[in-house]
Design a protein around this motif. Structure first.
Motif, PDB file in Angstrom:
ATOM      1  N   TRP A 148       0.828  -1.210   0.000  1.00  0.00           N
ATOM      2  CA  TRP A 148       0.000   0.000   0.000  1.00  0.00           C
ATOM      3  C   TRP A 148       0.866   1.265   0.000  1.00  0.00           C
ATOM      4  O   TRP A 148       0.445   2.305  -0.505  1.00  0.00           O
ATOM      5  N   ALA A 149       2.074   1.175   0.549  1.00  0.00           N
ATOM      6  CA  ALA A 149       2.969   2.333   0.471  1.00  0.00           C
ATOM      7  C   ALA A 149       3.376   2.600  -0.973  1.00  0.00           C
ATOM      8  O   ALA A 149       3.453   3.752  -1.416  1.00  0.00           O
ATOM      9  N   GLY A 150       3.634   1.524  -1.728  1.00  0.00           N
ATOM     10  CA  GLY A 150       3.982   1.677  -3.135  1.00  0.00           C
ATOM     11  C   GLY A 150       2.829   2.251  -3.940  1.00  0.00           C
ATOM     12  O   GLY A 150       3.037   3.052  -4.867  1.00  0.00           O
ATOM     13  N   ALA A 151       1.589   1.856  -3.610  1.00  0.00           N
ATOM     14  CA  ALA A 151       0.422   2.413  -4.301  1.00  0.00           C
ATOM     15  C   ALA A 151       0.325   3.926  -4.070  1.00  0.00           C
ATOM     16  O   ALA A 151       0.036   4.694  -4.991  1.00  0.00           O
ATOM     17  N   ALA A 152       0.590   4.357  -2.838  1.00  0.00           N
ATOM     18  CA  ALA A 152       0.607   5.797  -2.542  1.00  0.00           C
ATOM     19  C   ALA A 152       1.751   6.484  -3.278  1.00  0.00           C
ATOM     20  O   ALA A 152       1.612   7.626  -3.745  1.00  0.00           O
ATOM     21  N   GLY A 153       2.889   5.781  -3.396  1.00  0.00           N
ATOM     22  CA  GLY A 153       4.017   6.331  -4.135  1.00  0.00           C
ATOM     23  C   GLY A 153       3.695   6.549  -5.601  1.00  0.00           C
ATOM     24  O   GLY A 153       4.114   7.550  -6.203  1.00  0.00           O
ATOM     25  N   VAL A 154       2.933   5.646  -6.195  1.00  0.00           N
ATOM     26  CA  VAL A 154       2.521   5.797  -7.594  1.00  0.00           C
ATOM     27  C   VAL A 154       1.611   7.015  -7.753  1.00  0.00           C
ATOM     28  O   VAL A 154       1.750   7.791  -8.712  1.00  0.00           O
ATOM     29  N   MET A 155       0.686   7.214  -6.812  1.00  0.00           N
ATOM     30  CA  MET A 155      -0.206   8.373  -6.893  1.00  0.00           C
ATOM     31  C   MET A 155       0.573   9.682  -6.775  1.00  0.00           C
ATOM     32  O   MET A 155       0.296  10.653  -7.493  1.00  0.00           O
ATOM     33  N   ALA A 156       1.563   9.707  -5.877  1.00  0.00           N
ATOM     34  CA  ALA A 156       2.399  10.905  -5.756  1.00  0.00           C
ATOM     35  C   ALA A 156       3.204  11.123  -7.035  1.00  0.00           C
ATOM     36  O   ALA A 156       3.368  12.265  -7.496  1.00  0.00           O
ATOM     37  N   ALA A 157       3.685  10.027  -7.631  1.00  0.00           N
ATOM     38  CA  ALA A 157       4.463  10.135  -8.869  1.00  0.00           C
ATOM     39  C   ALA A 157       3.624  10.724  -9.998  1.00  0.00           C
ATOM     40  O   ALA A 157       4.142  11.476 -10.837  1.00  0.00           O
ATOM     41  N   LEU A 158       2.335  10.399 -10.039  1.00  0.00           N
ATOM     42  CA  LEU A 158       1.460  10.960 -11.071  1.00  0.00           C
ATOM     43  C   LEU A 158       1.338  12.476 -10.930  1.00  0.00           C
ATOM     44  O   LEU A 158       1.251  13.199 -11.928  1.00  0.00           O
ATOM     45  N   ILE A 159       1.351  12.960  -9.693  1.00  0.00           N
ATOM     46  CA  ILE A 159       1.331  14.413  -9.465  1.00  0.00           C
ATOM     47  C   ILE A 159       2.605  15.045 -10.008  1.00  0.00           C
ATOM     48  O   ILE A 159       2.569  16.075 -10.701  1.00  0.00           O
ATOM     49  N   TRP A 160       3.758  14.432  -9.700  1.00  0.00           N
ATOM     50  CA  TRP A 160       5.031  14.982 -10.173  1.00  0.00           C
ATOM     51  C   TRP A 160       5.114  14.961 -11.701  1.00  0.00           C
ATOM     52  O   TRP A 160       5.592  15.922 -12.312  1.00  0.00           O
ATOM     53  N   LEU A 161       4.664  13.885 -12.301  1.00  0.00           N
ATOM     54  CA  LEU A 161       4.700  13.774 -13.762  1.00  0.00           C
ATOM     55  C   LEU A 161       3.766  14.795 -14.412  1.00  0.00           C
ATOM     56  O   LEU A 161       4.095  15.355 -15.467  1.00  0.00           O
ATOM     57  N   LYS A 162       2.613  15.025 -13.798  1.00  0.00           N
ATOM     58  CA  LYS A 162       1.691  16.044 -14.304  1.00  0.00           C
ATOM     59  C   LYS A 162       2.334  17.422 -14.244  1.00  0.00           C
ATOM     60  O   LYS A 162       2.238  18.219 -15.205  1.00  0.00           O
ATOM     61  N   LEU A 163       3.005  17.724 -13.147  1.00  0.00           N
ATOM     62  CA  LEU A 163       3.681  19.012 -13.007  1.00  0.00           C
ATOM     63  C   LEU A 163       4.800  19.153 -14.036  1.00  0.00           C
ATOM     64  O   LEU A 163       4.950  20.218 -14.652  1.00  0.00           O
ATOM     65  N   ALA A 164       5.578  18.090 -14.230  1.00  0.00           N
ATOM     66  CA  ALA A 164       6.665  18.128 -15.212  1.00  0.00           C
ATOM     67  C   ALA A 164       6.122  18.275 -16.630  1.00  0.00           C
ATOM     68  O   ALA A 164       6.737  18.953 -17.475  1.00  0.00           O
ATOM     69  N   ARG A 165       4.965  17.672 -16.923  1.00  0.00           N
ATOM     70  CA  ARG A 165       4.374  17.771 -18.252  1.00  0.00           C
ATOM     71  C   ARG A 165       3.860  19.182 -18.528  1.00  0.00           C
ATOM     72  O   ARG A 165       3.869  19.648 -19.672  1.00  0.00           O
ATOM     73  N   GLN A 166       3.425  19.869 -17.480  1.00  0.00           N
ATOM     74  CA  GLN A 166       2.966  21.249 -17.651  1.00  0.00           C
ATOM     75  C   GLN A 166       4.117  22.209 -17.927  1.00  0.00           C
ATOM     76  O   GLN A 166       3.904  23.274 -18.519  1.00  0.00           O
ATOM     77  N   HIS A 167       5.338  21.804 -17.511  1.00  0.00           N
ATOM     78  CA  HIS A 167       6.515  22.660 -17.701  1.00  0.00           C
ATOM     79  C   HIS A 167       7.659  21.818 -18.271  1.00  0.00           C
ATOM     80  O   HIS A 167       8.629  21.518 -17.561  1.00  0.00           O
ATOM     81  N   PRO A 168       7.573  21.394 -19.506  1.00  0.00           N
ATOM     82  CA  PRO A 168       8.581  20.486 -20.079  1.00  0.00           C
ATOM     83  C   PRO A 168       9.965  21.114 -20.126  1.00  0.00           C
ATOM     84  O   PRO A 168      10.123  22.296 -20.419  1.00  0.00           O
ATOM     85  N   GLY A 169      10.960  20.283 -19.813  1.00  0.00           N
ATOM     86  CA  GLY A 169      12.345  20.737 -19.882  1.00  0.00           C
ATOM     87  C   GLY A 169      12.822  21.515 -18.678  1.00  0.00           C
ATOM     88  O   GLY A 169      13.962  21.986 -18.656  1.00  0.00           O
TER      89      GLY A 169
END
Length: 366
Positions: free
Chosen positions: A45-66
């Motif tokens: 369940w910790a890994g599942a929470a880690g995946v959800m947090a990773a989706l937030i980071w990836l969304k932020l990175a996609r909004q500001h590429p590079g």
């Protein structure tokens, strides 16, 4: 930003080594002490929470590429507030480097060289990591490729040899844990290692392609490996013994022997741990240096890297002993890391969304 880049495979290996390498050694004992025979479920369940947090980071990175998280902070929140956020992230990267450095010092002093001063372990590892940081992220990525193969082969061999001591009766009493109490007492596993992966917000711009797939896959694989390692530790050592050992995997390696030829493999495990810590420390160290260079527009990393050797080595002596180190991690690591890994990224995403909405309205009006 550097011209260096990483392949998808190198990024996957770097992420997996960062998440799983040191967790194998430091987490199973504490998890087993709390969740007993069901401790192997906690990483899931910790890994599942880690995946959800990773989706937030990836969304932020996609909004500001590079852009790295330091550059995103100053772009989205402006120089005064964004600069404050950037300094907070840099301080977190430095603190993470301090924590990793102290871990290796405690491990070496407690298991192999009790008379050697802690500072010697800290400086030796920091000098090697500093050399890798100066050379760049591509050097760290290539090193992780080589070390990852060696670590994987060694772990598999030790696990296979330790199966001689396996006993299924050690799992009697499974599936009886209080989920809420266990979740509350093991919340630190969310911070270490999964939420610590926010450092890769500094490294996303270096990856050539398929960042999301590689990053999420590495978190999932690290979750499964940590769960399997905890399950294995219970089956080999048993709950009473594993819960009282600070480094249960090291104890397993000590007792592995095949005839009179393969025995006393703890030195090999110690070397593997040093390799894993080198990778993790190099990443956190590199992000600290890169963040300072980006924020203050410093062209050369050399002097920043050398100065941080003294700072990290000095701050790593802030704990009196390994017990205080573990207690701090279990009590405060989750809450502390949550601010940087969830709250601030969500705030930056919200401000980005507001700004885009305002620009869209202005464009429609004009």
């Amino acid at each position: 930003m550097e011209n260096n880049s990483m392949t998808v495979w190198q990024f996957f290996v770097l992420t997996l080594s960062f998440l799983a390498g040191t967790s194998f050694f430091f987490l199973p004992g504490g998890l087993i002490a709390v969740a007993k025979q069901d401790a192997w479920m906690v990483p899931l369940w910790a890994g599942a929470a880690g995946v959800m947090a990773a989706l937030i980071w990836l969304k932020l990175a996609r909004q500001h590429p590079g852009l790295s998280i330091i550059q995103i902070c100053t772009k989205v929140a402006g120089k005064p507030i964004g600069g404050l956020f950037a300094i907070m992230y840099i301080s977190y990267f430095i603190q993470l480097s301090v924590f990793i450095t102290r871990n290796v010092g405690d491990f070496m002093k407690q298991t192999l060289m009790p008379i050697t001063p802690l500072t010697m372990f800290h400086v030796m590892l920091l000098v090697i990591s500093a050399y890798a940081v100066v050379k760049g992220i591509d050097t760290i990525a290539r090193s992780s490729e080589l070390l990852f193969i060696i670590m994987a082969i060694t772990f598999v061999l030790i696990f296979c040899m330790a199966l001689v001591a396996w006993d299924w009766s050690r799992f009697q009493g499974s599936f009886r844990m209080n989920v809420w109490e266990t979740l509350k007492e093991t919340r630190y596993i969310f911070g270490f290692p999964f939420l610590e992966a926010l450092v890769f917000l500094m490294l996303f711009p270096f990856v050539q392609s398929k960042v999301k797939r590689s990053f999420i896959l590495a978190i999932v694989v690290a979750t499964l490996l940590l769960s399997v390692t905890t399950f294995f530790t219970i089956g080999v050592l048993g709950v009473p013994r594993a819960s009282h050992d600070t480094y249960p995997l090291f104890v397993i390696a000590q007792e592995v022997h095949v005839g009179t030829f393969f025995e006393h493999l703890e030195s090999t495990i110690a070397l593997i741990l040093l390799a894993a810590i080198f990778i993790k420390l190099s990443i956190a160290y590199y992000c600290s240096v890169l963040g300072l260079c980006q924020l203050f527009r410093i062209s050369s990393r050399l002097w920043v890297t050398l100065a941080l050797i003294l700072l990290i080595s000095g701050l790593s002596l802030g704990y009196d002993n390994v017990v205080e180190n573990i207690e701090f991690s279990q009590r405060y690591d989750f809450e502390y890391t949550l601010l940087y890994s969830v709250f601030i990224p969500c705030l930056l995403l919200f401000v980005t969304w507001i700004r885009k909405k305002v620009k869209r309205r202005e464009g429609t009006a004009s």
